[in-house]
Design a protein around this motif. Structure first.
Motif, PDB file in Angstrom:
ATOM      1  N   ALA A   1      42.158  47.494  38.245  1.00 33.97           N
ATOM      2  CA  ALA A   1      41.996  46.919  39.560  1.00 33.97           C
ATOM      3  C   ALA A   1      41.577  45.525  39.829  1.00 33.97           C
ATOM      4  CB  ALA A   1      41.267  47.935  40.639  1.00 33.97           C
ATOM      5  N   GLU A   2      40.738  45.366  39.192  1.00 30.28           N
ATOM      6  CA  GLU A   2      39.929  43.832  39.390  1.00 30.28           C
ATOM      7  C   GLU A   2      41.049  42.905  38.472  1.00 30.28           C
ATOM      8  OE1 GLU A   2      36.211  44.545  37.293  1.00 30.28           O
ATOM      9  OE2 GLU A   2      35.722  45.826  39.172  1.00 30.28           O
TER      10      GLU A   2
ATOM     11  N   TRP B   1      39.031  32.504  39.941  1.00 33.10           N
ATOM     12  CA  TRP B   1      39.090  33.955  40.229  1.00 33.10           C
ATOM     13  C   TRP B   1      38.118  34.204  41.630  1.00 33.10           C
ATOM     14  CZ3 TRP B   1      34.351  37.066  40.442  1.00 33.10           C
ATOM     15  CH2 TRP B   1      34.653  38.349  40.729  1.00 33.10           C
ATOM     16  N   GLN B   2      38.373  35.202  42.191  1.00 27.14           N
ATOM     17  CA  GLN B   2      37.676  35.307  43.569  1.00 27.14           C
ATOM     18  C   GLN B   2      37.403  37.038  43.460  1.00 27.14           C
ATOM     19  OE1 GLN B   2      39.504  35.109  47.431  1.00 27.14           O
ATOM     20  NE2 GLN B   2      41.421  35.246  46.397  1.00 27.14           N
ATOM     21  N   PRO B   3      36.091  37.307  44.197  1.00 27.93           N
ATOM     22  CA  PRO B   3      35.780  38.668  44.188  1.00 27.93           C
ATOM     23  C   PRO B   3      36.525  39.190  45.267  1.00 27.93           C
ATOM     24  CG  PRO B   3      33.990  37.366  45.021  1.00 27.93           C
ATOM     25  CD  PRO B   3      34.725  36.526  44.440  1.00 27.93           C
ATOM     26  N   ILE B   4      36.913  40.529  45.027  1.00 23.43           N
ATOM     27  CA  ILE B   4      37.764  41.198  46.020  1.00 23.43           C
ATOM     28  C   ILE B   4      37.278  42.747  46.105  1.00 23.43           C
ATOM     29  CG2 ILE B   4      39.985  42.137  46.945  1.00 23.43           C
ATOM     30  CD1 ILE B   4      41.258  39.523  45.871  1.00 23.43           C
ATOM     31  N   PRO B   5      36.726  43.667  47.157  1.00 20.99           N
ATOM     32  CA  PRO B   5      36.292  44.762  46.795  1.00 20.99           C
ATOM     33  C   PRO B   5      37.164  45.937  46.423  1.00 20.99           C
ATOM     34  CG  PRO B   5      36.614  44.231  49.080  1.00 20.99           C
ATOM     35  CD  PRO B   5      36.935  42.783  48.514  1.00 20.99           C
ATOM     36  N   VAL B   6      36.715  46.746  45.470  1.00 20.11           N
ATOM     37  CA  VAL B   6      37.455  47.842  45.073  1.00 20.11           C
ATOM     38  C   VAL B   6      36.632  49.134  45.372  1.00 20.11           C
ATOM     39  CG1 VAL B   6      38.464  49.000  43.182  1.00 20.11           C
ATOM     40  CG2 VAL B   6      38.698  46.524  43.102  1.00 20.11           C
TER      41      VAL B   6
ATOM     42  N   LEU C   1      48.692  46.587  52.737  1.00 18.73           N
ATOM     43  CA  LEU C   1      48.901  47.025  51.413  1.00 18.73           C
ATOM     44  C   LEU C   1      47.641  48.256  51.089  1.00 18.73           C
ATOM     45  CD1 LEU C   1      50.371  46.871  48.641  1.00 18.73           C
ATOM     46  CD2 LEU C   1      48.883  45.075  47.955  1.00 18.73           C
ATOM     47  N   LEU C   2      48.267  49.250  50.828  1.00 15.98           N
ATOM     48  CA  LEU C   2      47.053  50.315  50.080  1.00 15.98           C
ATOM     49  C   LEU C   2      47.511  50.645  48.696  1.00 15.98           C
ATOM     50  CD1 LEU C   2      44.886  52.327  50.912  1.00 15.98           C
ATOM     51  CD2 LEU C   2      46.696  53.797  51.733  1.00 15.98           C
ATOM     52  N   ALA C   3      46.621  50.241  48.079  1.00 13.13           N
ATOM     53  CA  ALA C   3      46.709  50.300  46.550  1.00 13.13           C
ATOM     54  C   ALA C   3      45.760  51.304  45.882  1.00 13.13           C
ATOM     55  CB  ALA C   3      46.592  48.865  45.838  1.00 13.13           C
ATOM     56  N   TYR C   4      46.394  52.098  44.917  1.00 12.62           N
ATOM     57  CA  TYR C   4      45.647  52.882  44.127  1.00 12.62           C
ATOM     58  C   TYR C   4      45.545  52.711  42.761  1.00 12.62           C
ATOM     59  CZ  TYR C   4      46.324  55.820  48.160  1.00 12.62           C
ATOM     60  OH  TYR C   4      46.666  56.317  49.667  1.00 12.62           O
ATOM     61  N   SER C   5      44.291  52.568  42.039  1.00  7.80           N
ATOM     62  CA  SER C   5      44.214  52.430  40.650  1.00  7.80           C
ATOM     63  C   SER C   5      43.760  53.694  39.954  1.00  7.80           C
ATOM     64  CB  SER C   5      43.241  51.271  40.233  1.00  7.80           C
ATOM     65  OG  SER C   5      43.079  50.988  39.003  1.00  7.80           O
TER      66      SER C   5
ATOM     67  N   GLY D   1      45.459  45.202  28.107  1.00  3.26           N
ATOM     68  CA  GLY D   1      45.646  45.894  29.081  1.00  3.26           C
ATOM     69  C   GLY D   1      45.133  45.159  30.276  1.00  3.26           C
ATOM     70  N   MET D   2      44.271  44.006  30.127  1.00  2.00           N
ATOM     71  CA  MET D   2      44.179  43.187  31.288  1.00  2.00           C
ATOM     72  C   MET D   2      45.057  42.315  31.563  1.00  2.00           C
ATOM     73  SD  MET D   2      39.922  42.058  30.140  1.00  2.00           S
ATOM     74  CE  MET D   2      38.820  43.398  29.782  1.00  2.00           C
ATOM     75  N   ARG D   3      45.624  41.732  30.343  1.00  2.00           N
ATOM     76  CA  ARG D   3      47.009  40.890  30.740  1.00  2.00           C
ATOM     77  C   ARG D   3      47.937  41.609  31.388  1.00  2.00           C
ATOM     78  NH1 ARG D   3      47.875  40.115  25.695  1.00  2.00           N
ATOM     79  NH2 ARG D   3      45.963  38.975  25.339  1.00  2.00           N
ATOM     80  N   GLN D   4      48.168  42.781  31.126  1.00  2.00           N
ATOM     81  CA  GLN D   4      49.237  43.763  31.654  1.00  2.00           C
ATOM     82  C   GLN D   4      48.952  43.719  33.134  1.00  2.00           C
ATOM     83  OE1 GLN D   4      49.084  47.099  29.296  1.00  2.00           O
ATOM     84  NE2 GLN D   4      51.077  46.472  28.130  1.00  2.00           N
ATOM     85  N   GLN D   5      47.894  44.043  33.608  1.00  2.00           N
ATOM     86  CA  GLN D   5      47.475  44.332  35.040  1.00  2.00           C
ATOM     87  C   GLN D   5      47.543  43.144  35.757  1.00  2.00           C
ATOM     88  OE1 GLN D   5      46.995  46.656  36.710  1.00  2.00           O
ATOM     89  NE2 GLN D   5      46.840  48.524  35.382  1.00  2.00           N
TER      90      GLN D   5
END
Length: 357
Positions: free
Chosen positions: A45-46, A67-72, A213-217, A3-7
């Motif tokens: 999302a991450e 990798w860099q941290p991005i707020p969710v 961009l507005l994204a929903y997980s 699943g991580m790879r798919q995202q």
């Protein structure tokens, strides 16, 4: 890790699609991510953002970590009223579901699959399995299959195919089959209303929006609820890492249009979706007009069961109670009458004997 790879791959696909629209580097003013408060959707999302914004140059805070941290952003599950479906509590929706269970389509589907449902119940030990609950069996087996685990002997390819068909029907039951438009107002229309407002806001030139961009997980039920509201659902459960896209374009004449796309298969470009009553490139105002009937004006008020229905149920209840009470009174009077009219029999002989004694 599947699943991580798919995202992550979905994030990369979005980067390729919007490379001339989004900045090469992460800018917090350009993107906002909202997730339900579930571990798997937050992790999705991450993982997605890792593919969408791979760090480079000064963004690399550690040369060994790409990798860099991005707020969710999220809200507590108890406060979730946008992305977790079915939305509850909503008495009117529950009433519609009860009506759906009595529809000819639902009853016939249950009859056609009764023996199969009983077989699944016996093999799994799950009592009272139904068209509504069988999704959990398929989900478990599908996950085990995806992770190369051995399935139980009774789970043949034919059984998996049938389980999937019933799960797809169960999803349709949640948001369609009976009174789809009203269900949409109480469910997917809530999210669509939020999307409509954001599209309208983005089209307002005076607002000076930096957000791009507005994204929903969220969940498969989220996507189904939204697509059922839009009447573009293909009646097939959304696979993992599916993505429904809304794109807003400004035309040469200054007007705006909306295009929708659906990505439900890795490695392939999203395919276009067209809302009934419009072309694929749908003018924004036309899009708003077509979707207006499926957007609630006051969700809490519309979720209430109308007082006329309450009055009817009360009247029926009182009528039934009154009929039972009347029947009991008649029965009591009949018993009393029979006791009073009973002939004396030999009681007088016994009484006379007692007097002589």
């Amino acid at each position: 890790q599947v699943g991580m790879r798919q995202q992550w791959e979905l994030g990369q696909a979005l980067r390729r699609r919007y490379r001339d629209f989004l900045s090469d580097t992460y800018r917090r003013q350009e993107i906002f991510i909202r997730s339900t408060d579930c571990d798997r959707t937050l992790m999705s999302a991450e993982a997605n953002l890792a593919g969408l914004y791979p760090p480079g140059g000064q963004e690399m805070f550690n040369p060994n970590i790409s990798w860099q941290p991005i707020p969710v952003h999220t809200v507590p599950e108890s406060d979730e009223r946008l992305l977790k479906f079915p939305l509850a509590p909503c008495p009117r929706y529950e009433q519609l579901q009860t009506e759906t269970r009595h529809s000819a389509e639902y009853i016939n589907k249950t009859k056609e699959n009764w023996q199969f449902l009983q077989m699944v119940a016996k093999e799994t030990g799950i009592r009272d399995i139904s068209l509504e609950s069988i999704w959990s069996v398929y989900d478990t087996l599908f996950c085990e299959q995806a992770h190369k685990m051995d399935l139980p002997g009774w789970v043949t390819p034919e059984v998996m195919t049938r389980l999937k068909e019933l799960k797809d029907f169960g999803f349709e039951f949640l948001f369609g089959i009976h009174n789809r438009v009203e269900k949409a107002r109480l469910q997917g229309g809530v999210l669509l209303d939020h999307i409509r407002k954001n599209l309208t806001k983005a089209s307002n030139a005076s607002a000076h929006q930096n957000l791009k961009l507005l994204a929903y997980s969220a969940h498969d039920t989220t996507l189904v609820a939204l697509q059922m509201a839009l009447d573009v659902y293909n009646k097939i459960q959304a696979p993992y890492a599916s993505c429904h896209l809304f794109e807003l374009y400004q035309e040469d004449d200054g007007n705006f249009s909306v295009e929708m796309f659906y990505r439900n298969e890795s490695g392939k470009e999203p395919f276009p979706l067209t809302i009934p009553g419009c072309q694929h490139k749908c003018p924004l105002q036309r899009f708003l007009e077509l979707t207006d009937p499926i957007v609630p004006q006051d969700w809490e008020q519309e979720c209430k069961v109308s007082s006329s229905m309450h009055d009817t149920e009360l009247f029926v209840g009182l009528a039934v109670c009154g009929s039972i009470l009347l029947l009991l009174i008649v029965l009591l009077l009949t018993v009393l009458f029979r006791i009073q009219s009973q002939p004396p029999g030999y009681r007088h002989v016994s009484n006379e004997g007692e007097e002589h004694a």
